[in-house]
Design an enzyme around this catalytic site. Structure first.
Site, short mmCIF file in Angstrom:
data_model
loop_
_atom_site.label_atom_id
_atom_site.label_comp_id
_atom_site.label_asym_id
_atom_site.label_seq_id
_atom_site.Cartn_x
_atom_site.Cartn_y
_atom_site.Cartn_z
N SER A 180 0.70 -1.12 -0.12
CA SER A 180 0.06 -0.07 -0.04
C SER A 180 0.94 1.36 0.05
O SER A 180 1.73 1.50 -0.73
CB SER A 180 -0.96 0.00 1.16
OG SER A 180 -1.95 0.82 0.95
N GLU A 237 -8.73 -5.63 -6.03
CA GLU A 237 -8.66 -4.24 -5.45
C GLU A 237 -9.22 -3.26 -6.29
O GLU A 237 -9.04 -3.33 -7.60
CB GLU A 237 -7.13 -4.04 -5.35
CG GLU A 237 -6.40 -4.88 -4.31
CD GLU A 237 -4.94 -4.65 -4.39
OE1 GLU A 237 -4.88 -3.50 -3.76
OE2 GLU A 237 -4.10 -5.22 -4.45
N HIS A 278 -7.55 -5.41 -1.38
CA HIS A 278 -6.21 -4.63 -0.75
C HIS A 278 -5.71 -5.14 0.43
O HIS A 278 -4.58 -5.32 0.57
CB HIS A 278 -6.61 -3.25 -0.68
CG HIS A 278 -5.44 -1.98 -0.46
ND1 HIS A 278 -4.56 -2.08 -1.42
CD2 HIS A 278 -5.10 -1.52 0.59
CE1 HIS A 278 -3.65 -1.07 -1.21
NE2 HIS A 278 -3.91 -0.71 0.34
#
Length: 295
Positions: A180, A237, A278
Site C-alpha cells: 500500500s 482491488e 487490498h
C-alpha cells in the site's frame, strides 16, 4: 516483463495459518506478538529502538537472525515495512524453510506501539511529496505526509548501521518490501535511489498518490546498475480508494510495469493474487517475497 496470476487455492495457503486475511483491518487492531514469544524456531528475534531525527516518530525494529552461522559475505537482508504487521504474517514453518535456504536476516521496521498499524507515522514516512502543493497532507485523512526521503535517509544512515552492528550483513544483497503506502515508498526508493537495494518488492502500491513514472533521470541513474522489481496486486482491488473502480483498476500498475521493463538493467515481474482485495494482499505478498528469498 513476466505476469503471473496465482489461483485462489494457493493464495489461501499463503495466508496466515488457520485463518483468512483481513480485508479491512480495524484501526485499533493489536500487533500479533505470538511468534516473538517462541524459542523453538530456526530464527531468533531481538528488538532495536530508534527515534527519528526530529524526535516525532519512534521505531522498533524486529531483527530475525537465523540460528545458522552467517555466510562469508554476511547475511542478505530483507527490510519489511509496516513491521508490526509483517511480524504477524510470519510463522514457524516459513522461518524453517527460510533457514534451510539462503537464510536472510529479517528486519521488520515497525513503530513503538502495541498496534498492528501506526497510521500517523507511516503516512508521513511512506509518502513522497506531491508536486505543486504547499501543505503536504494525506488527501484521505489529512495527516502530515511527504516524508519518504527523510525516512529513506534514516534507514540508510542510522537503521542499517545499527542492524549491521548486531549481525554481519551483505550490502550487495538488500531487499526492501512494502504494501500500500509501503509499496509506494518502495517504488519511490527505486526511482530515486536505484542503487540503494538490489531487490524491490511493491505490493498494492498507492499509485493514485502522485505520478509515479520513470523519467530520464532514472534511466541515467540506472546506467551501470542492476536491480529487480516485483510488483504485486490483488485482482479484487479498486483502482483508487477515493472512489469506485473505473473498470480497469490494474491499468496504472500494468502501464508502470511495462515502462519499467524497458529500462536496461532493471528486471520486472508482475504478479496478481486472484480474488484478493487490498488488505488481504499484505500477508500474501509478504510471504511471496519471503519464499522468493530462497530462489
Amino acid at each position: 516483463m513476466r505476469n503471473l496470476t496465482l489461483p485462489l487455492t494457493l493464495l489461501l495457503a499463503l495466508a496466515l495459518p488457520g485463518q483468512a486475511a483481513q480485508a479491512r483491518p480495524a484501526p485499533d487492531q493489536p500487533m500479533d506478538t505470538r511468534l516473538l514469544q517462541r524459542t523453538d524456531m530456526d530464527y531468533r528475534f531481538s528488538r532495536l529502538l530508534i527515534d527519528s531525527a526530529d524526535g516525532q516518530r519512534h521505531y522498533q525494529l524486529w531483527i530475525g537472525r537465523p540460528n545458522a552461522a552467517p555466510p562469508k559475505n554476511g547475511f542478505p537482508v530483507l527490510w519489511m515495512l509496516d513491521g508490526n504487521a509483517a511480524i504477524g504474517a510470519l510463522d514457524a514453518d516459513l522461518l524453517r524453510d527460510l533457514a534451510r535456504g539462503k537464510a536472510p536476516l529479517l528486519v521488520a521496521i515497525g513503530y513503538q506501539t502495541p498496534l498492528r498499524i501506526e497510521r500517523t507515522a507511516r503516512t508521513y514516512d511512506y509518502t513522497p511529496n506531491r508536486p505543486g502543493l504547499t501543505a503536504q497532507t494525506d488527501p484521505l485523512t489529512g495527516l502530515p505526509s511527504g516524508g519518504a526521503d527523510v525516512f529513506l535517509d534514516l534507514l540508510r544512515e542510522r537503521m542499517r548501521p545499527a542492524v549491521a552492528a548486531k549481525a554481519p550483513i551483505n550490502l550487495q544483497e538488500q531487499t526492501v518490501g512494502g504494501h500500500s503506502y509501503g509499496g509506494l515508498l518502495v517504488l519511490h526508493a527505486l526511482l530515486t535511489r536505484p542503487a540503494e537495494f538490489a531487490h524491490y518488492a511493491a505490493a498494492s502500491p498507492s499509485l493514485w498518490w502522485t505520478d509515479i513514472r520513470p523519467g530520464a533521470d532514472f534511466k541515467k541513474s540506472m546506467s551501470g546498475h542492476k536491480a529487480d522489481l516485483l510488483l504485486m496486486r490483488g485482482t479484487a482491488e479498486p483502482g483508487n480508494p477515493r472512489g469506485p473502480s473505473n473498470g480497469e483498476p490494474d491499468r496504472l500498475i500494468r502501464q508502470l510495469a511495462g515502462e519499467l521493463s524497458d529500462i536496461p538493467g532493471l528486471a520486472v515481474d508482475y504478479q496478481t493474487f486472484d480474488g484478493m482485495g487490498h488488505g488481504e494482499t499484505l500477508s500474501a505478498s509478504l510471504r511471496r517475497v519471503l519464499q522468493g528469498q530462497n530462489r
